[in-house]
Design an enzyme around this catalytic site. Structure first.
Site, PDB file in Angstrom:
ATOM      1  N   LYS A  97     -42.907  -7.414  54.164  1.00  0.00           N
ATOM      2  CA  LYS A  97     -42.665  -8.826  53.881  1.00  0.00           C
ATOM      3  C   LYS A  97     -41.487  -8.948  52.918  1.00  0.00           C
ATOM      4  O   LYS A  97     -41.609  -8.640  51.729  1.00  0.00           O
ATOM      5  CB  LYS A  97     -43.894  -9.496  53.256  1.00  0.00           C
ATOM      6  CG  LYS A  97     -43.736 -11.039  53.176  1.00  0.00           C
ATOM      7  CD  LYS A  97     -44.755 -11.667  52.271  1.00  0.00           C
ATOM      8  CE  LYS A  97     -44.337 -11.593  50.818  1.00  0.00           C
ATOM      9  NZ  LYS A  97     -43.105 -12.400  50.536  1.00  0.00           N
ATOM     10  N   CYS A 154     -32.366  -4.868  38.670  1.00  0.00           N
ATOM     11  CA  CYS A 154     -33.345  -4.503  37.650  1.00  0.00           C
ATOM     12  C   CYS A 154     -32.892  -3.340  36.788  1.00  0.00           C
ATOM     13  O   CYS A 154     -33.293  -3.230  35.629  1.00  0.00           O
ATOM     14  CB  CYS A 154     -34.681  -4.186  38.306  1.00  0.00           C
ATOM     15  SG  CYS A 154     -34.570  -2.944  39.612  1.00  0.00           S
ATOM     16  N   GLU A 157     -42.092  -1.407  41.483  1.00  0.00           N
ATOM     17  CA  GLU A 157     -40.736  -1.268  40.955  1.00  0.00           C
ATOM     18  C   GLU A 157     -40.370  -2.629  40.394  1.00  0.00           C
ATOM     19  O   GLU A 157     -40.108  -3.561  41.150  1.00  0.00           O
ATOM     20  CB  GLU A 157     -39.786  -0.812  42.071  1.00  0.00           C
ATOM     21  CG  GLU A 157     -38.496  -0.200  41.553  1.00  0.00           C
ATOM     22  CD  GLU A 157     -37.457  -1.246  41.207  1.00  0.00           C
ATOM     23  OE1 GLU A 157     -37.308  -1.532  39.989  1.00  0.00           O
ATOM     24  OE2 GLU A 157     -36.816  -1.774  42.118  1.00  0.00           O
ATOM     25  N   GLU A 190     -35.551 -10.216  30.522  1.00  0.00           N
ATOM     26  CA  GLU A 190     -34.632  -9.920  31.620  1.00  0.00           C
ATOM     27  C   GLU A 190     -34.027 -11.218  32.140  1.00  0.00           C
ATOM     28  O   GLU A 190     -34.741 -12.103  32.606  1.00  0.00           O
ATOM     29  CB  GLU A 190     -35.370  -9.200  32.745  1.00  0.00           C
ATOM     30  CG  GLU A 190     -34.466  -8.774  33.879  1.00  0.00           C
ATOM     31  CD  GLU A 190     -35.215  -8.048  34.989  1.00  0.00           C
ATOM     32  OE1 GLU A 190     -34.651  -7.100  35.552  1.00  0.00           O
ATOM     33  OE2 GLU A 190     -36.359  -8.440  35.279  1.00  0.00           O
TER      34      GLU A 190
END
Length: 492
Positions: A187, A295, A261, A394
């Site tokens: 997905k 990331c 992750e 972040e």
């Protein structure tokens, strides 16, 4: 509108293209122009269940898990050949749905995952210890026991990918899952589904058995169905740490294996004797590559106080030279953020940085003359303390922070003072000192003087702490999709 591309944008379930049951389609927008470039069927939980059931049948009854690794590798190589034939199409789609500049679209976004696929089929699978004999053991009163250790496919895998590197991130899950002999449901992120849906064409061209790979669309409801379905044995998710925690919790009641992750706030440490030219290039890349939407990008620059001002001046000048605009323009060196919501988040964090007293060196606004598209100027903050929100959160946008330090010990402490631990870097003429610092940084990968595992399929990619669980790429990624079975017998 209908898709503007030659491939089918329908779902891929049990080896067939099919429409989703959702009432409304998913509109795929070009983030540089805000124009709709395709309509994709939306999946309902019923569609997802159908895909999971197809994967379960393919795993339990089909040939794929029982094929020899060399036979599976041959299928993967045929997939790679088809991908290589259609690379120009992949590049065009990536630029349109993800907003990548051409240089990135032609490399990390598309060519690199094909290289990883070839590496898995040509290097990893032939050398992997699928079966390993156990040394005989003498047990008094019982006899001699001996046997083999087998590595077997984990089962049905739910692969949930992210929007920033759509093809790359999907393939980093599809490659090891298929190599292991698993069946899977992929997905992609709802904002960037096109490249992942195209993988169904590659599977057909390679002769992958029906049901081994299924591709659905959707957002929260579709993801929840995958993470909670009792027929799913393993969930691999790439995305934010916030959603990663939800995935972990949703998988817990059925004790699924979970590979995560997640995010990062990686430290780029520049010692007093470091190469400032290289360090500035590294910091520039961390801020501007895919508009900071990565990331593992190095977005916290920790610099020795003796060279702090010089680095800030050089980095500010480099950021001022960045050409922001439509990725379709060959002169563009940084494109847009993926969505209006992401741009809003980044702009709010920039405002927080100013309110908390950080010094806005450059950027921080929307580029002049770009009235459409989700653009933000490359932005740099100095006079930053590591306790500030902008040093701990972040951005997932083109924003970097510079933090001064006095000693190596302080630099390592600041680098580790983060909820994340995905990547890092050290710049120093003293490579032994740099290596010592790298060994003390709590992160999954640390580069010294610009050396980087980067896109090397022999590297292990993953994070410490809230950056995730498990590893991806090469044999390390393959290992996540395998169970270990002991088969033993008595020798009399």
């Amino acid at each position: 509108m209908a898709t503007a591309y030659s491939f089918s944008s329908q779902l891929y379930i049990d080896g067939r293209r099919t429409g989703g049951r959702a009432d409304s389609p998913i509109l795929v927008r070009n983030p540089a122009t805000e124009e709709t470039v395709a309509e994709v069927p939306g999946s309902t939980p019923l569609d997802v269940r159908q895909a999971v059931e197809a994967a379960r049948r393919a795993f339990d009854e089909g040939p794929w898990p029982r094929m020899r690794p060399a036979e599976r590798a041959a299928v993967l190589l045929r997939m790679a050949e088809e991908m290589e034939r259609r690379l120009p199409e992949l590049v065009a789609v990536n630029m349109a749905e993800a907003g990548s500049v051409r240089a990135l679209a032609e490399t990390l976004q598309t060519r690199v995952p094909v290289n990883h696929l070839r590496d898995m089929a040509e290097r990893v699978m032939p050398a992997f210890a699928w079966e390993r004999p156990m040394d005989p053991t003498i047990a008094p009163g019982i006899g001699i026991s001996q046997g083999v250790l087998r590595r077997e496919a984990f089962g049905v895998c739910a692969l949930i990918s992210a929007c920033n590197f759509p093809f790359f991130l999907s393939m980093m899950k599809v490659i090891p899952a298929l190599a292991a002999g698993c069946a899977a449901v992929l997905k992609p992120a709802p904002s960037t589904p096109l490249e992942s849906l195209l993988i169904g064409d590659f599977a057909d061209a390679a002769g992958l058995p029906a049901g081994v790979l299924n591709i659905v669309t959707g957002d929260v409801d579709a993801g929840h169905e995958l993470t909670t379905h009792p027929m799913v044995d393993l969930v691999s998710f790439t995305g934010s740490d916030t959603v990663g925690r939800l995935v972990y919790a949703q998988a817990a009641p059925t004790l699924k294996k979970v590979v995560l992750e997640l995010g990062g706030k990686s430290a780029n440490i520049v010692r007093a004797d470091g190469d400032l030219d290289g360090a500035v290039r590294s910091a520039l890349s961390g801020i501007t590559t895919h508009a900071g939407q990565g990331c593992s990008l190095l977005t916290r620059t920790l610099v020795h106080e003796s060279v702090h001002d010089e680095l800030v001046d050089r980095l500010s000048a480099a950021l001022a030279a960045v050409r922001v605009g439509d990725p379709a323009d060959a002169a563009t060196t940084m494109g847009p953020l993926i969505s209006e919501a992401q741009r809003d988040k980044v702009e709010k964090l920039i405002q927080v940085g100013e309110e908390e007293g950080a010094r806005l060196v450059c950027g921080g606004r929307r580029p002049a003359g770009l009235d459409r598209g989700y653009f933000v100027e490359p932005t740099l903050f100095a006079s930053v303390d590591n306790d500030m929100t902008i040093a701990r959160t972040e951005f997932f946008g083109p924003v970097g922070v510079v933090i001064p330090f006095r000693t190596d010990e302080e630099a390592v402490r600041i680098a580790n003072d983060s909820p994340y631990g995905l990547a890092g870097a050290v710049w120093s003429a003293d490579t032994l000192a740099a290596y010592d610092m790298a060994s003390r940084i709590r992160a999954g990968g640390v580069a010294i003087n610009g050396g980087s595992a980067g896109v090397n399929p022999r590297a292990a990619f993953g994070g410490y702490k809230q950056s995730g669980l498990g590893r991806e790429w090469g044999e390390f990624g393959l290992d996540e999709y395998l169970q270990t079975k002991t088969v033993s017998w008595a020798a009399r």
